[in-house]
Scaffold this motif. Sequence first.
Motif, mmCIF file in Angstrom:
data_model
loop_
_atom_site.group_PDB
_atom_site.id
_atom_site.type_symbol
_atom_site.label_atom_id
_atom_site.label_comp_id
_atom_site.label_asym_id
_atom_site.label_seq_id
_atom_site.Cartn_x
_atom_site.Cartn_y
_atom_site.Cartn_z
ATOM 1 N N ARG A 1 0.819 -1.227 0.000
ATOM 2 C CA ARG A 1 0.000 0.000 0.000
ATOM 3 C C ARG A 1 0.845 1.265 0.000
ATOM 4 O O ARG A 1 0.285 2.355 -0.050
ATOM 5 C CB ARG A 1 -0.935 0.003 1.223
ATOM 6 C CG ARG A 1 -2.004 -1.036 1.082
ATOM 7 C CD ARG A 1 -3.118 -0.905 2.086
ATOM 8 N NE ARG A 1 -3.905 -2.131 1.989
ATOM 9 C CZ ARG A 1 -4.272 -2.881 3.003
ATOM 10 N NH1 ARG A 1 -3.978 -2.515 4.224
ATOM 11 N NH2 ARG A 1 -4.965 -3.980 2.824
ATOM 12 N N ARG B 1 -0.099 3.756 -2.545
ATOM 13 C CA ARG B 1 -1.403 4.385 -2.275
ATOM 14 C C ARG B 1 -1.291 5.456 -1.194
ATOM 15 O O ARG B 1 -1.916 6.513 -1.282
ATOM 16 C CB ARG B 1 -2.423 3.322 -1.829
ATOM 17 C CG ARG B 1 -3.073 2.583 -2.966
ATOM 18 C CD ARG B 1 -4.126 1.627 -2.466
ATOM 19 N NE ARG B 1 -5.407 2.276 -2.223
ATOM 20 C CZ ARG B 1 -6.440 1.689 -1.647
ATOM 21 N NH1 ARG B 1 -6.345 0.438 -1.241
ATOM 22 N NH2 ARG B 1 -7.568 2.337 -1.475
ATOM 23 N N GLU C 1 -6.862 -3.681 -3.051
ATOM 24 C CA GLU C 1 -8.079 -2.920 -2.721
ATOM 25 C C GLU C 1 -9.158 -3.859 -2.168
ATOM 26 O O GLU C 1 -9.855 -3.530 -1.207
ATOM 27 C CB GLU C 1 -8.596 -2.184 -3.967
ATOM 28 C CG GLU C 1 -7.776 -0.941 -4.295
ATOM 29 C CD GLU C 1 -8.239 -0.257 -5.570
ATOM 30 O OE1 GLU C 1 -9.362 -0.538 -6.024
ATOM 31 O OE2 GLU C 1 -7.466 0.557 -6.117
#
Length: 456
Positions: free
Chosen positions: A3, A6, A440
């Motif tokens: 992640r 992100r 996700e």
Amino acid sequence: MLRYPRYIYTAKTLYSDTGELIVEELLLNGKMTMSAVVKKVADRLTETMEDGKTMDYSEVSNTFVRLADTHFVQRCPWVPVTENSDPGPPPPAPILVISEKDMYLVPKLSLIGKGKRRRSSDEDAAGEPKAKRPKHGTDNKEPIPDDGIYWQANLDRFHQHFRDQAIVSAVANRMDQFTFQTQTSSEIVRTMLRMSEITTPSTAPFTQPLSSNEIFRSLPVGYNISKQVLDQYLTLLADDPLEFVGKSGDSGGGMYVINLHKALGSLATATLESVVQERFGSRCARIFRLVLQKKHLEQKQVEDFAMIPAKEAKDMLYKMLSENFISLQEIPKTPDHAPSRTFYLYTVNILSAARMLLHRCYKSIANLIERRQFETKENKRLLEKSQRVEAIIASMQATGAEDAQLQEIEEMITAPERQQLETLKRNVNKLDASEIQVDETIFLLESYIESTMKRQ
């Protein structure tokens, strides 16, 4: 670590390039003092600017304060100083402590200065190891103003932001496609989540109650809807069967909350439905949604309600049963559990189905990572050759080489090799994108499972 891109992209979206580099530095180093982060980020931003322009420390410092105010960065806990009065052995690991009020308290620093550019005549050109660099600048023993106060990225806060974005997106997909004024419902939900992002803990099942008047005052500037229209939208959201928004009182024009647990449950259920549809087809998805809606159904009832022939319905039910998407519950009429005197009810246990899907996602991620490493390893020689050629071209361009010379260097990579590189790049990009998409799904399922376990 999957992640990290992100987290960094979120910081860039909310706080531009400065926020992006602050979060990137904290993630790469684990923990840093505020003064070290500000100086490093200012230097990196100055490197990317035009000649003659520099990044001021105060600008970076202001962005850091904003990140701390919104809890995206937090102080690291520390070992408390205690007197050695206890004669016993020390604990195997130190107990780290931090008080909640100090967690986001930014030290008052007067950081004056601008970012510096690295010169080509520095240690890089001399071929000196990078590890030796800081030693040259430590002759002036200046005390670090915030020595010992370390900061780290608050990953829980980023996860809360991802969850909020998923809820807003779900509301937009469900509500705004039926309204004439686009994105109004999702914008109201976004405003409610933004108002309660600091006051509501990331593990709470509900946001703090917000009055209709507070929500109206907090809507984005230039969002021209009247108080009456806002109340109509809030009523519409509160009456929706998914119950993302709930009404908790009538004071202040009506008190509203966002039911975070139900929202995560709806998102996890939608993910399961989507997987069933992609894996088994639309008819199986119809049966799955039917069992989900009716809670418990016998096989004959499934056939009748879904309007699917008995043989096909039986095959589909057994297929989903074998894959653990639905489960079978036995209710015996007599203690001997005789099949002729037992009800067999199909049901969907969302929690166990989410766990099963989560394990599959972990396996998919592992396969994707392994495949990417294999692709890179197989073409290692070609990649190294490509990097060498690019480095030579870059150095020749810096010295003002002619186009003919550059063309000659480029031709060191043959046409088949270039095609192979393009295929490799395309495959690796596809694998990277797949990793992000699977992550996700992992995030949604993990959030739902964690939320459900806390409520039990």
